[in-house]
Motif scaffolding. Structure first.
Motif, mmCIF file in Angstrom:
data_model
loop_
_atom_site.group_PDB
_atom_site.id
_atom_site.type_symbol
_atom_site.label_atom_id
_atom_site.label_comp_id
_atom_site.label_asym_id
_atom_site.label_seq_id
_atom_site.Cartn_x
_atom_site.Cartn_y
_atom_site.Cartn_z
ATOM 1 N N VAL A 130 -3.148 6.465 -11.654
ATOM 2 C CA VAL A 130 -3.199 5.094 -11.135
ATOM 3 C C VAL A 130 -3.634 4.128 -12.236
ATOM 4 O O VAL A 130 -3.064 3.045 -12.401
ATOM 5 N N HIS A 135 1.915 5.229 -9.431
ATOM 6 C CA HIS A 135 1.611 5.279 -7.999
ATOM 7 C C HIS A 135 1.808 6.726 -7.548
ATOM 8 O O HIS A 135 2.838 7.068 -6.980
ATOM 9 N N LYS A 137 1.563 10.591 -5.854
ATOM 10 C CA LYS A 137 1.701 11.076 -4.485
ATOM 11 C C LYS A 137 1.193 12.505 -4.384
ATOM 12 O O LYS A 137 1.483 13.347 -5.244
ATOM 13 N N ARG A 175 -5.349 5.575 0.600
ATOM 14 C CA ARG A 175 -4.404 4.450 0.640
ATOM 15 C C ARG A 175 -4.877 3.287 -0.231
ATOM 16 O O ARG A 175 -4.096 2.719 -1.007
ATOM 17 N N SER A 176 -6.153 2.934 -0.132
ATOM 18 C CA SER A 176 -6.675 1.795 -0.891
ATOM 19 C C SER A 176 -6.766 2.086 -2.380
ATOM 20 O O SER A 176 -6.941 1.166 -3.188
ATOM 21 N N GLN A 177 -6.630 3.376 -2.750
ATOM 22 C CA GLN A 177 -6.689 3.752 -4.166
ATOM 23 C C GLN A 177 -5.287 3.928 -4.768
ATOM 24 O O GLN A 177 -5.141 4.450 -5.881
ATOM 25 N N ASN A 178 -4.269 3.512 -4.000
ATOM 26 C CA ASN A 178 -2.869 3.579 -4.448
ATOM 27 C C ASN A 178 -2.387 4.999 -4.702
ATOM 28 O O ASN A 178 -1.557 5.244 -5.588
ATOM 29 N N ASP A 180 -0.517 7.904 -2.586
ATOM 30 C CA ASP A 180 0.189 8.213 -1.344
ATOM 31 C C ASP A 180 -0.028 9.669 -0.956
ATOM 32 O O ASP A 180 -0.244 10.529 -1.821
#
Length: 273
Positions: A130, A135, A137, A175-178, A180
């Motif tokens: 990040v 981004h 996952k 989610r808030s840490q980018n 997924d």
């Protein structure tokens, strides 16, 4: 490490779903690190015929210290992951009465606690990705047996229901840490794990599993791979499995009634033979 290539880590990457997904990732020009308890050398040799951008590490998902050490080596090789797929898992297909405490706990420790360990050991590297503007996952391979119960699968269902719950919570927390999160819930897939199970598994289990369908590994992984590259949280390959999961969720009493009828017929047929 090539900066213009994305990096994927795949646990359980030496066979079955993990190996098939690794092939697809290499085809899409990912750098791939596979991690597994056994079969690493043979799998890496096979994958390197497709692309040189692959390396392998022997791990035990029950041991987070080992995971941390091997993940650090993987970062040195290819950098932090854009994608982490946890496909490591086992199944012991026995009834609750016949299953020992050790067999039950082994499934919990590898499938559920192992999923926790993989995610926890990799979290710092996902955050590093990040920080590099990526981004990333995190994908858990669970099972349709993590959505609906199946006869003869007490330990496996318990562990996979837990994996789905773990993924649900991490989806919200990360989610808030980018970062997924997705979870894959396939029906029966023709892998070495399933082939071994069929040798001694219960005929009742085999019959009930057909309600969700059975898929060749290539077809299942084609759908899984497309799901991973999408924004889906829950990925269920196979139309039959998706219908079964939806009915169980929307009409649970109807679903259980139909399962009971099917179960009674199977048991009666077996007793008559």
């Amino acid at each position: 490490m090539k900066k213009n290539m994305k990096t994927a880590w795949v646990t359980g990457g030496s066979s079955g779903i993990g190996l098939e997904l690794s092939k697809r990732l290499l085809q899409d020009r990912y750098q791939v690190c596979i991690f597994a308890h056994t079969g690493i050398e043979e799998a890496v040799i096979g994958l390197q015929k497709r692309s040189p951008a692959v390396c392998g590490f022997e791990i035990d998902v029950q041991n987070e210290n080992t995971l941390q050490a091997k993940f650090a080596e993987a970062v040195t090789a290819f950098g932090p992951p854009d994608l982490l797929i946890n496909s490591a898992g086992i199944v012991v297909a026995k009834s609750f009465e016949d299953m020992s405490a050790e067999e039950f706990l082994r499934q919990i420790n590898i499938n559920l606690v192992g999923s926790r360990n993989v995610a926890h050991a990799a979290l710092a590297y996902l955050k590093q990705a990040v920080q590099q503007g990526k981004h990333p996952k995190l994908v858990f391979i669970a099972s349709a047996a993590g959505l609906v119960g199946c006869y003869g699968y007490t330990g496996y269902c318990s562990s996979k229901f837990g994996v789905v719950g773990l993924a649900e919570v991490l989806r919200m927390e990360l989610r808030s840490q980018n970062i997924d999160v997705a979870v894959v819930c396939p029906p029966e897939v023709d892998t070495p794990l399933v082939a071994e199970e069929r040798k001694n598994g219960s005929p009742i289990t085999a019959a009930l599993k057909q309600l969700g369908g059975s898929m060749p590994v290539e077809k299942a992984c084609a759908e899984i791979y497309d799901g991973i590259l999408s924004s889906q949280f829950m990925i269920i390959p196979g139309t039959q499995a998706r219908i079964l999961a939806k009915i169980s969720r929307v009409l649970p009493d109807v679903y259980r009634g139909q399962i009971d009828k099917k179960l009674d017929k199977i048991i009666s047929r077996l007793h008559a033979s």
